[in-house]
Design an enzyme around this catalytic site. Structure first.
Site, PDB file in Angstrom:
ATOM      1  N   TYR A  53       0.823  -1.217   0.000  1.00 56.20           N
ATOM      2  CA  TYR A  53       0.000   0.000   0.000  1.00 56.20           C
ATOM      3  C   TYR A  53       0.858   1.269   0.000  1.00 56.20           C
ATOM      4  CZ  TYR A  53      -4.195  -2.748   0.021  1.00 56.20           C
ATOM      5  OH  TYR A  53      -5.201  -3.621  -0.362  1.00 56.20           O
ATOM      6  N   GLN A  86     -15.759   2.212  -6.455  1.00 58.76           N
ATOM      7  CA  GLN A  86     -15.075   1.056  -5.854  1.00 58.76           C
ATOM      8  C   GLN A  86     -13.582   1.349  -5.731  1.00 58.76           C
ATOM      9  OE1 GLN A  86     -16.682  -2.797  -7.827  1.00 58.76           O
ATOM     10  NE2 GLN A  86     -17.283  -1.141  -9.162  1.00 58.76           N
ATOM     11  N   VAL A  88     -10.046   3.047  -4.616  1.00 58.06           N
ATOM     12  CA  VAL A  88      -9.494   3.563  -3.364  1.00 58.06           C
ATOM     13  C   VAL A  88      -8.614   4.785  -3.619  1.00 58.06           C
ATOM     14  CG1 VAL A  88      -9.667   1.329  -2.216  1.00 58.06           C
ATOM     15  CG2 VAL A  88      -7.537   1.909  -3.396  1.00 58.06           C
ATOM     16  N   HIS A 104     -14.973   0.781  -1.119  1.00 54.71           N
ATOM     17  CA  HIS A 104     -13.881  -0.127  -0.745  1.00 54.71           C
ATOM     18  C   HIS A 104     -12.747   0.562   0.012  1.00 54.71           C
ATOM     19  CE1 HIS A 104     -15.321  -3.030  -4.149  1.00 54.71           C
ATOM     20  NE2 HIS A 104     -16.083  -3.069  -3.085  1.00 54.71           N
ATOM     21  N   GLY A 170     -16.113   1.651 -16.195  1.00 59.97           N
ATOM     22  CA  GLY A 170     -14.863   0.971 -15.893  1.00 59.97           C
ATOM     23  C   GLY A 170     -14.912  -0.030 -14.758  1.00 59.97           C
TER      24      GLY A 170
HETATM   25  N1  APR Z   1     -11.730   2.952 -19.568  1.00 66.39           N
HETATM   26  C1  APR Z   1     -12.860   2.310 -19.142  1.00 66.39           C
HETATM   27  N2  APR Z   1     -12.882   1.041 -18.738  1.00 66.39           N
HETATM   28  C2  APR Z   1     -11.716   0.368 -18.773  1.00 66.39           C
HETATM   29  C3  APR Z   1     -10.507   0.947 -19.219  1.00 66.39           C
HETATM   30  C4  APR Z   1     -10.547   2.307 -19.627  1.00 66.39           C
HETATM   31  N3  APR Z   1      -9.456   2.958 -20.047  1.00 66.39           N
HETATM   32  N4  APR Z   1      -9.529   0.002 -19.129  1.00 66.39           N
HETATM   33  C5  APR Z   1     -10.113  -1.102 -18.649  1.00 66.39           C
HETATM   34  N5  APR Z   1     -11.438  -0.891 -18.439  1.00 66.39           N
HETATM   35  C6  APR Z   1     -12.453  -1.792 -17.904  1.00 66.39           C
HETATM   36  C7  APR Z   1     -12.219  -3.262 -18.123  1.00 66.39           C
HETATM   37  O1  APR Z   1     -12.721  -3.664 -19.390  1.00 66.39           O
HETATM   38  C8  APR Z   1     -13.018  -3.879 -16.979  1.00 66.39           C
HETATM   39  O2  APR Z   1     -14.363  -4.099 -17.332  1.00 66.39           O
HETATM   40  O3  APR Z   1     -12.460  -1.608 -16.509  1.00 66.39           O
HETATM   41  C9  APR Z   1     -12.961  -2.787 -15.890  1.00 66.39           C
HETATM   42  C10 APR Z   1     -12.041  -3.100 -14.742  1.00 66.39           C
HETATM   43  O4  APR Z   1     -12.553  -4.207 -14.057  1.00 66.39           O
HETATM   44  P1  APR Z   1     -11.804  -4.779 -12.774  1.00 66.39           P
HETATM   45  O5  APR Z   1     -10.344  -4.845 -13.045  1.00 66.39           O
HETATM   46  O6  APR Z   1     -12.502  -5.994 -12.375  1.00 66.39           O
HETATM   47  O7  APR Z   1     -11.990  -3.622 -11.675  1.00 66.39           O
HETATM   48  P2  APR Z   1     -13.224  -3.306 -10.745  1.00 66.39           P
HETATM   49  O8  APR Z   1     -14.500  -3.715 -11.398  1.00 66.39           O
HETATM   50  O9  APR Z   1     -13.099  -1.886 -10.307  1.00 66.39           O
HETATM   51  O10 APR Z   1     -12.955  -4.250  -9.519  1.00 66.39           O
HETATM   52  C11 APR Z   1     -13.867  -4.246  -8.458  1.00 66.39           C
HETATM   53  O11 APR Z   1     -12.539  -5.745  -7.165  1.00 66.39           O
HETATM   54  O12 APR Z   1     -10.328  -6.253  -6.723  1.00 66.39           O
HETATM   55  C12 APR Z   1     -11.492  -5.718  -6.206  1.00 66.39           C
HETATM   56  O13 APR Z   1     -11.799  -4.171  -4.474  1.00 66.39           O
HETATM   57  C13 APR Z   1     -11.281  -4.302  -5.779  1.00 66.39           C
HETATM   58  O14 APR Z   1     -12.644  -2.338  -6.166  1.00 66.39           O
HETATM   59  C14 APR Z   1     -12.117  -3.524  -6.769  1.00 66.39           C
HETATM   60  C15 APR Z   1     -13.187  -4.500  -7.149  1.00 66.39           C
END
Ligand code: APR
Length: 227
Positions: A53, A86, A88, A104, A170
């Site tokens: 972190y 979601q 941080v 989160h 996203g």
């Molecule tokens: N613009 C928009 N979307 C994007 C971009 C971009 N430039 N790049 C990637 N993405 C999309 C991906 O296609 C995907 O659908 O962002 C999404 C990211 O998904 P995750 O990596 O799963 O992230 P997230 O949904 O925020 O995760 C949720 O999981 O790990 C835990 O606590 C953590 O808050 C997090 C939670």
């Protein structure tokens, strides 16, 4: 003013240089999330978790809000905007958005490892296990780790129930309870999704998927909403 509720995930900060979770083969900044983002990880190796972190805070200090974050601020001129994130990071705060709800936790806060009500704004980027709360216990990141309760979820549900328009930016919608928030909107509420990939959402009416990265997608969203 119409209530515009925005649910953001890692994708909105990707163009600010912060990696998403699931776009990198299950590894997050070269770590298995289970080794750095669970209560068990903290129990087993608090130094590793603290270092991880610290790195995230240093990375965030070198990042800045991108056009997508700034557009969400601009939308406040015409809408009553509430952002449920979601993420941080503090990029929505630095874009000056007014109403931000962190599901989160926040990188820029630490809390007591014995009393979850003792929460402190960070005063530095790097912490050590020598840094203690006022009761003398080690400070841990103010992050909701896997397996922990999400205290903000009831507030987020109430906000979603009020939505006139829902925008999802996203997030893959794979992590609960956040992913379940879409189920609380009123029938026929328009939903806009901004994500270059498919997201995990059941067939609901009124979905418009803007299949772009957040910066371009938010420009398009603003055009649509301003019509
Ligand atoms: N613009 C928009 N979307 C994007 C971009 C971009 N430039 N790049 C990637 N993405 C999309 C991906 O296609 C995907 O659908 O962002 C999404 C990211 O998904 P995750 O990596 O799963 O992230 P997230 O949904 O925020 O995760 C949720 O999981 O790990 C835990 O606590 C953590 O808050 C997090 C939670």
């Amino acid at each position: 003013m119409k209530k515009l509720i925005i649910l953001t995930g890692a994708g909105i900060s990707a163009e600010s240089g912060i990696k998403t979770f699931r776009d990198s083969d299950g590894l997050w900044e070269n770590h298995n999330v289970m080794d750095v983002a669970t209560p068990e990880a903290w129990e087993k190796n608090p130094q590793l978790v603290t270092d991880f972190y610290n790195e995230r805070r240093i990375q965030l200090s070198k990042s800045k809000p991108n056009r997508a974050h700034l557009i969400l601020k601009e939308l406040e001129k015409k809408f009553d905007v509430k952002i449920i994130t979601q993420n941080v990071d503090d990029l929505h705060e630095r874009a000056n958005s007014k109403n931000i709800y962190h599901l989160h936790g926040e990188l820029n806060k630490m809390r007591s490892s014995v009393d979850e009500n003792l929460i402190y704004k960070t005063t530095k980027l790097e912490y050590s296990l020598e840094d203690k709360c006022e009761k003398g216990s080690v400070l841990r990141p103010h992050i909701v780790w896997f397996g922990e309760a999400v205290p903000m979820i009831d507030t987020a549900i109430d906000i979603c129930k009020e939505a006139d328009i829902l925008v999802i930016i996203g997030t893959g919608l794979n992590v609960y309870p956040a992913a379940g928030l879409v189920n609380y909107i009123k029938d026929n509420t328009p939903i806009y999704i901004i994500d270059p990939a498919e997201v995990n959402i059941s067939n609901m009416p009124n979905i418009t998927h803007i299949k772009n990265k957040a910066t371009i997608g938010c420009e398009k969203l603003m055009e649509i909403l301003n019509k």
